[in-house]
Design an enzyme around this catalytic site. Structure first.
Site, PDB file in Angstrom:
ATOM      1  N   HIS A 315       0.702  -0.562  -0.227  1.00 27.49           N
ATOM      2  CA  HIS A 315       0.222   0.035  -0.051  1.00 27.49           C
ATOM      3  C   HIS A 315       1.006   1.068  -0.267  1.00 27.49           C
ATOM      4  CE1 HIS A 315       0.711   1.026   4.413  1.00 27.49           C
ATOM      5  NE2 HIS A 315       0.663  -0.128   4.239  1.00 27.49           N
ATOM      6  N   CYS A 333       3.723  -4.668   6.657  1.00 28.43           N
ATOM      7  CA  CYS A 333       3.969  -4.501   5.039  1.00 28.43           C
ATOM      8  C   CYS A 333       4.396  -3.864   4.309  1.00 28.43           C
ATOM      9  CB  CYS A 333       2.431  -3.244   5.034  1.00 28.43           C
ATOM     10  SG  CYS A 333       0.748  -4.129   5.627  1.00 28.43           S
TER      11      CYS A 333
END
Length: 385
Positions: A315, A333
Site C-alpha cells: 500500500h 506491509c
C-alpha cells in the site's frame, strides 16, 4: 448409503410355468390352456423397492423391463408433480434425470408390453431420507472472474466435514489446457485445489462440485451443487527481496516495474514482511489500519492490496516517504510511494503471486490462504483420497 433392490412382477404365475392340465379317460384327450391365467411375458422391476425408507436423494430411480419394452413410466411426488426422466434407446430402462428432495414421498407407475402383446404393470411408493443437517458450500473464484496465476480454487463448508473423502470425490476441475493440480484440506471446513506450478496464462477453468445429497457423516448432507467458470489472466509475479528495498513486477518473466519500497523492520521478526509466496487477496482503494499495540488506529492508506490474513498489505505510505527505498521500517506491509502504489494497484489481479525473500521470519501457515506456503509433496498429502 442404503442400497435395496427388489424385483416386482406385474403378475405372478399361479402354479408352474406351464399350465397345461392333462385329463385321461377311456378315449384320451388334452384340455385347452387357460390363457387368462398365463402371466405377461414382460417382467418389470424398480429401484428403489416399494416401501423403501431413507432413500438417498442423489440415487437415480430406475424402472426396468425384461422381455419387453416400456410403454409408460411416471414418477410423482406427494403433490402430484412429475420427476423428469429418460428412456434408453431400447426402451427397456427409464432413469430419473433430476434429484429427489429430502424427506419426501414418491410414487412410480409403469407399464410394459412383451412379445405376447400383454401389458405388465408396476406401482410402488418410497420415502427419501431426512438429514440431520443440510450443509451449505461456497465456491471461489466466482463465476466469470479473471484471476492471477496463483489463484487457488476454494470450497468452504458451513459445518465441519467428517467424511472428507466423500466430499472430495464430488469435486471436479476441468481446464482448457492440461494442468497438474490437487485438492488439499486446509481445515475440516475448507478444501482447496491448486496447480503444481502457477496456472498457464489465459487458462479457462470450469469447476463442478456435485455436493447435493452427499453424506458428509453424522447425518449431515450436502445442501446444493455449486459450480463456477473463471479465466486465468496474464502472468504477473511480484518479487520482494526485503534487504534491497525494491519491489519488482514481472510479466511473462520480464521485469516491467521496479518500485522503491520500505518493508517490515529487519530487527524484529514479529514485524518482518515474512518470507514465502502469498497472493493478492483483495484490492482496496482505501483501507483503515489499526494496531493499538504499536500506537495507531483509524490510519487510512490508499491503493491497498492485501497479501495475507496475517495482516500484510502492499500500500501507499507517504508518511514513510523518507525511508522508502532506503530502510525497512514498516510493521510488515510493503510501503510504496503514492504514484507507484496506484500504478501497481491498477496492474494487479486477485490471485497474483507475491514472492517474499530475505526476511528473518516466514509466513505462518495458519491462514486460510496459505496454499503456496506448502511444498508440492506436502500439499498432495493433504488430500482425503
Amino acid at each position: 448409503m442404503i442400497e435395496r433392490r427388489t424385483v416386482f412382477r406385474a403378475a405372478m404365475a399361479a402354479g408352474s410355468a406351464g399350465l397345461l392340465a392333462a385329463c385321461s379317460g377311456q378315449t384320451g384327450g388334452t384340455a385347452e390352456v387357460d390363457q387368462a391365467n398365463v402371466p405377461p411375458q414382460a417382467q418389470l422391476s424398480a429401484e428403489p423397492a416399494a416401501d423403501a425408507k431413507d432413500v438417498p436423494v442423489a440415487q437415480p430411480v430406475t424402472v426396468t423391463v425384461k422381455d419387453g419394452t416400456l410403454t409408460e413410466v411416471t414418477l410423482t411426488n406427494a403433490e402430484g408433480g412429475e420427476v423428469k426422466g429418460e428412456l434408453n434407446p431400447e426402451k427397456t430402462t427409464w432413469t430419473s434425470s433430476e434429484p429427489l428432495g429430502f424427506g419426501r414421498t414418491y410414487t412410480y407407475a409403469a407399464k410394459a408390453t412383451g412379445g405376447d402383446d400383454k401389458t405388465a404393470e408396476l406401482t410402488g411408493t418410497f420415502a427419501t431420507l431426512t438429514p440431520a443437517s443440510e450443509v451449505r458450500a461456497t465456491l471461489n473464484p466466482v463465476d466469470h472472474a479473471e484471476v492471477g496465476v496463483a489463484m487457488p480454487i476454494s470450497v468452504k463448508f458451513a459445518e465441519a466435514i467428517t467424511d472428507r473423502a466423500a466430499a472430495e470425490r464430488a469435486l471436479k476441475v476441468e481446464t482448457s489446457t492440461e494442468v497438474e493440480g490437487a485438492w488439499a484440506w486446509l481445515s475440516d471446513r475448507q478444501v482447496d485445489w491448486r496447480p503444481k506450478e502457477y496456472w498457464p496464462a489465459n487458462t479457462e477453468v470450469n469447476v463442478v462440485a456435485k455436493l447435493y445429497g452427499v453424506h458428509y457423516g453424522n447425518g449431515a448432507y450436502g445442501r446444493a451443487d455449486v459450480t463456477t467458470t473463471f479465466t486465468v489472466g496474464r502472468n504477473q509475479v511480484v518479487k520482494v527481496h526485503t534487504p534491497e528495498h525494491r519491489m519488482r513486477v514481472f510479466r511473462d518473466g520480464k521485469e516491467t516495474a521496479n518500485y522503491p519500497c520500505s518493508n517490515g523492520r529487519d530487527n524484529d521478526p514479529e514485524l518482518n514482511t515474512p518470507n514465502g509466496t502469498v497472493i493478492v487477496m483483495t484490492r482496496e482503494p482505501t483501507s483503515i489500519f489499526d494496531n493499538e499495540r504499536y500506537g495507531y488506529t483509524d490510519l487510512e492508506k490508499k491503493w491497498c492490496c492485501r497479501i495475507s490474513n496475517h495482516g500484510e498489505y502492499i500500500h501507499e505510505n507517504e508518511e514513510n516517504r523518507s525511508n522508502i527505498g532506503k530502510a525497512n521500517t514498516s510493521h510488515g506491509c510493503v510501503n510504496l510511494l503514492e504514484a507507484d502504489a496506484k500504478a501497481y494497484f491498477d496492474s494487479a489481479l486477485i490471485g497474483d503471486p507475491v514472492e517474499v525473500t530475505g526476511s528473518k521470519a516466514d509466513f505462518p501457515t495458519s491462514s486460510d490462504v496459505m496454499d503456496w506456503l506448502l511444498d508440492w509433496d506436502t500439499w498432495k498429502s493433504m488430500s482425503a483420497l
